[in-house]
Write a protein that holds these residues in place. Structure first.
Motif, mmCIF file in Angstrom:
data_model
loop_
_atom_site.group_PDB
_atom_site.id
_atom_site.type_symbol
_atom_site.label_atom_id
_atom_site.label_comp_id
_atom_site.label_asym_id
_atom_site.label_seq_id
_atom_site.Cartn_x
_atom_site.Cartn_y
_atom_site.Cartn_z
ATOM 1 N N ALA A 30 -32.951 22.024 22.273
ATOM 2 C CA ALA A 30 -34.260 21.847 22.378
ATOM 3 C C ALA A 30 -34.645 20.938 21.065
ATOM 4 O O ALA A 30 -33.958 20.896 19.922
ATOM 5 C CB ALA A 30 -35.166 22.966 22.122
ATOM 6 N N ASP A 31 -35.726 20.117 21.199
ATOM 7 C CA ASP A 31 -36.303 19.137 20.186
ATOM 8 C C ASP A 31 -37.315 19.745 19.477
ATOM 9 O O ASP A 31 -37.634 19.637 18.241
ATOM 10 C CB ASP A 31 -36.841 17.952 20.885
ATOM 11 C CG ASP A 31 -35.727 17.104 21.408
ATOM 12 O OD1 ASP A 31 -34.741 16.739 21.033
ATOM 13 O OD2 ASP A 31 -36.114 16.871 22.852
ATOM 14 N N GLY A 32 -37.801 21.073 20.091
ATOM 15 C CA GLY A 32 -38.984 21.760 19.532
ATOM 16 C C GLY A 32 -39.052 23.069 19.928
ATOM 17 O O GLY A 32 -38.594 23.013 21.026
ATOM 18 N N VAL A 33 -39.615 23.934 19.318
ATOM 19 C CA VAL A 33 -39.910 25.190 19.882
ATOM 20 C C VAL A 33 -41.370 25.558 19.548
ATOM 21 O O VAL A 33 -42.154 24.983 18.462
ATOM 22 C CB VAL A 33 -38.974 26.204 19.112
ATOM 23 C CG1 VAL A 33 -37.532 26.053 19.587
ATOM 24 C CG2 VAL A 33 -39.207 26.339 17.717
ATOM 25 N N ASP A 60 -36.547 27.740 9.117
ATOM 26 C CA ASP A 60 -35.420 27.945 9.909
ATOM 27 C C ASP A 60 -35.460 26.817 11.118
ATOM 28 O O ASP A 60 -34.194 26.281 11.459
ATOM 29 C CB ASP A 60 -35.196 29.345 10.461
ATOM 30 C CG ASP A 60 -34.830 30.603 9.445
ATOM 31 O OD1 ASP A 60 -34.384 30.154 8.275
ATOM 32 O OD2 ASP A 60 -34.963 31.600 9.711
ATOM 33 N N ILE A 61 -36.606 26.718 11.340
ATOM 34 C CA ILE A 61 -36.552 25.595 12.527
ATOM 35 C C ILE A 61 -36.278 24.252 11.743
ATOM 36 O O ILE A 61 -35.662 23.576 12.590
ATOM 37 C CB ILE A 61 -37.966 25.773 13.102
ATOM 38 C CG1 ILE A 61 -38.456 27.130 13.737
ATOM 39 C CG2 ILE A 61 -38.283 24.605 14.013
ATOM 40 C CD1 ILE A 61 -39.898 27.331 14.033
ATOM 41 N N LYS A 62 -36.946 24.015 10.796
ATOM 42 C CA LYS A 62 -36.534 22.776 10.413
ATOM 43 C C LYS A 62 -35.382 22.490 10.041
ATOM 44 O O LYS A 62 -34.692 21.376 9.961
ATOM 45 C CB LYS A 62 -37.609 22.490 9.042
ATOM 46 C CG LYS A 62 -39.122 22.433 9.367
ATOM 47 C CD LYS A 62 -39.296 21.630 10.251
ATOM 48 C CE LYS A 62 -41.113 21.255 10.467
ATOM 49 N NZ LYS A 62 -41.493 20.022 11.294
ATOM 50 N N GLU A 63 -34.587 23.499 9.423
ATOM 51 C CA GLU A 63 -33.103 23.382 9.509
ATOM 52 C C GLU A 63 -32.204 23.095 10.221
ATOM 53 O O GLU A 63 -31.139 22.425 10.238
ATOM 54 C CB GLU A 63 -32.533 24.834 8.607
ATOM 55 C CG GLU A 63 -32.924 24.942 7.064
ATOM 56 C CD GLU A 63 -32.505 26.391 6.590
ATOM 57 O OE1 GLU A 63 -31.794 26.939 7.481
ATOM 58 O OE2 GLU A 63 -32.976 26.693 5.479
ATOM 59 N N ASN A 67 -38.988 20.376 15.843
ATOM 60 C CA ASN A 67 -40.257 20.594 15.439
ATOM 61 C C ASN A 67 -40.774 21.967 15.755
ATOM 62 O O ASN A 67 -40.414 22.725 16.496
ATOM 63 C CB ASN A 67 -41.145 19.686 16.635
ATOM 64 C CG ASN A 67 -40.804 18.013 16.230
ATOM 65 O OD1 ASN A 67 -40.496 17.632 15.100
ATOM 66 N ND2 ASN A 67 -40.803 17.317 17.090
ATOM 67 N N ALA A 68 -41.795 22.436 15.027
ATOM 68 C CA ALA A 68 -42.245 23.936 15.035
ATOM 69 C C ALA A 68 -43.882 23.870 15.570
ATOM 70 O O ALA A 68 -44.665 23.344 14.873
ATOM 71 C CB ALA A 68 -42.146 24.528 13.692
ATOM 72 N N TYR A 69 -44.066 24.550 16.647
ATOM 73 C CA TYR A 69 -45.535 24.644 17.217
ATOM 74 C C TYR A 69 -45.975 25.926 17.346
ATOM 75 O O TYR A 69 -45.299 26.797 17.709
ATOM 76 C CB TYR A 69 -45.473 23.817 18.454
ATOM 77 C CG TYR A 69 -45.163 22.171 18.521
ATOM 78 C CD1 TYR A 69 -45.863 21.435 17.550
ATOM 79 C CD2 TYR A 69 -43.710 22.166 19.211
ATOM 80 C CE1 TYR A 69 -45.262 20.129 17.814
ATOM 81 C CE2 TYR A 69 -43.394 20.577 19.032
ATOM 82 C CZ TYR A 69 -44.010 19.710 18.379
ATOM 83 O OH TYR A 69 -43.553 18.420 18.529
ATOM 84 N N LEU A 70 -47.103 26.385 16.724
ATOM 85 C CA LEU A 70 -47.588 27.540 16.656
ATOM 86 C C LEU A 70 -48.738 27.754 17.459
ATOM 87 O O LEU A 70 -49.744 27.265 17.618
ATOM 88 C CB LEU A 70 -48.374 28.038 15.064
ATOM 89 C CG LEU A 70 -48.729 29.490 15.015
ATOM 90 C CD1 LEU A 70 -47.901 30.594 15.354
ATOM 91 C CD2 LEU A 70 -49.324 29.603 13.566
ATOM 92 N N ALA A 71 -48.775 28.786 18.542
ATOM 93 C CA ALA A 71 -49.603 29.096 19.472
ATOM 94 C C ALA A 71 -50.796 29.969 19.033
ATOM 95 O O ALA A 71 -50.451 31.076 18.562
ATOM 96 C CB ALA A 71 -49.081 29.653 20.800
#
Length: 409
Positions: A30-33, A60-63, A67-71
């Motif tokens: 994945a490119d982002g989560v 951890d995502i950035k490592e 990309n990190a997206y918060l719902a």
């Protein structure tokens, strides 16, 4: 049929994750989560990540280079506003790339805090003027309604420069963009506050006024098939959307691993000029081996009819099942081995297994089993054995065996 001439950029592939195990499962694909903390999420049961853990999880995502997206996409009631302020303050001090929201209270507070905002599919955005309206409020991306056709998406793309995101795989809801009240009415658990109990997946029957039952040749009358667009990647890319989204934060981690890999391979193949319908059919077959309710193309090519429903069977129709085996009691890093207490089932060399916990996901074959007598081919329930493992596992991680039916039987 070979792919058409490439005409668009490769969209961002986004996976839903509920914990570090799911993050590990898709980190190479994945490119982002997108994920949630323990409040204001439409997946209230996906609460392994707390607000206190947010910064660590995002790190951890950035490592992993993602990309990190918060719902933050639930309904916000008056009593929620003070807590929402606290959440926005914490998120604003993190490295989250954007929050996914639709409630104007969340949108305005997030924009005021300097956060990027992606408009949730809950907003049911179905035309370009609405896209531009949300952009005027400060949104940088809009997740379009799942009830749009491919042609309608193309029309929206022609009339806005705002980033567009669409769902390409996962569960479909009976209600418009998930704005469902059935769970709230039947069970007092609001889907719009993240507590949907999915009564649309229950068995139902149609009974006449005289008490007679109508035979409908199936009883799961409200259960829609899962969306699967792996066979239409070129058309989706040609539509000009910026991100592809996979639904399934509450599904098992093998689903996250398999689906993310298949779509990554499909996107890479398109970029390399090697995507074909034959390859797509193979990826679709692989994804049919993990949790699914049967596949359809949703609304992309018209309003779905009866073939968009799966009324014959409850929930997961995959023939590959996970059989609980036991629990990890110790891990020996230098020996690349785990001590496992077999509880529910035996295990033998050659079995496909999964070792999974909140922070662990490992899928491999059993290559060696050892007990007090040395190396053995099989161990039975009640035994405590050593297993060779291909990665780090942790105490209390669960061990599962993948049971695949023999097609010859």
């Amino acid at each position: 049929m070979d792919q058409p001439v490439k005409s668009g950029k490769i969209p961002e592939l986004m996976m839903g994750v509920k914990n570090r195990a799911a993050l590990s499962a898709c980190k190479d694909h994945a490119d982002g989560v997108y994920f949630s903390v323990d409040r204001f999420s439409l997946r209230a049961r996906a609460c392994d990540i707390t607000l206190d853990d947010l910064n660590s999880f995002v790190s951890d995502i950035k490592e992993q280079g993602m990309n990190a997206y918060l719902a933050l996409n639930t309904v916000i009631y008056p009593d929620d506003l003070p807590e929402l302020d606290e959440v926005i303050d914490v998120v604003a001090s993190s490295d989250v790339d954007a929050v996914i929201a639709w409630d104007p209270a969340v949108i305005t507070k997030a924009v005021d805090a300097g956060l990027r905002v992606h408009i949730s599919t809950q907003a049911n955005v179905s035309n370009w003027q609405t896209v531009n309206f949300y952009a005027s409020l400060g949104a940088s991306r809009v997740v379009l309604a799942r009830e749009l056709s491919l042609e309608q998406i193309k029309e929206i793309r022609k009339n806005t420069d705002t980033e567009l995101e669409v769902f390409i795989h996962g569960a479909m809801c009976q209600a418009i963009s998930g704005r469902c009240y059935l769970s709230a009415y039947v069970l007092g658990k609001s889907g719009n506050c993240g507590e949907c109990s999915q009564p649309c997946r229950w068995g139902w029957k149609l009974v006449g006024e005289d008490g007679s039952e109508v035979d409908l040749e199936g009883k799961y009358l409200l259960s829609a098939r899962d969306l699967c667009m792996i066979e239409h990647i070129p058309e989706l890319i040609d539509a000009g959307v910026d991100a592809f989204k996979v639904e399934g934060r509450l599904r098992d981690t093998r689903y996250t691993s398999t689906v993310s890999r298949c779509y990554r391979e499909a996107l890479d193949a398109y970029g390399e000029g090697t995507y074909t319908k034959e390859k797509a059919a193979g990826w679709k077959e692989e994804m049919a081996s993990v949790f699914n309710r049967g596949f359809s193309t949703g609304f992309y090519f018209g309003v779905p009819g009866p073939d968009g429903m799966y009324i014959e069977q409850d929930m997961n129709i995959s023939v590959v099942k996970r059989q609980a085996v036991g629990v990890v009691t110790n891990y020996y890093r230098k020996q690349s081995a785990a001590e496992v207490k077999l509880l529910e089932s035996g295990i033998e060399v050659g079995d496909e297994i999964i070792i999974e916990g909140k922070n662990t996901y490992l899928e491999q074959k059993v290559v060696e089993i050892r007990n007090d007598d040395g190396s053995v081919q099989r161990a039975e329930p009640g035994e405590e054995v050593g297993l060779a493992v291909e990665g780090k596992v942790r105490e209390n991680d669960r061990v599962y065996r993948l049971d695949v039916p023999d097609p010859a039987k």
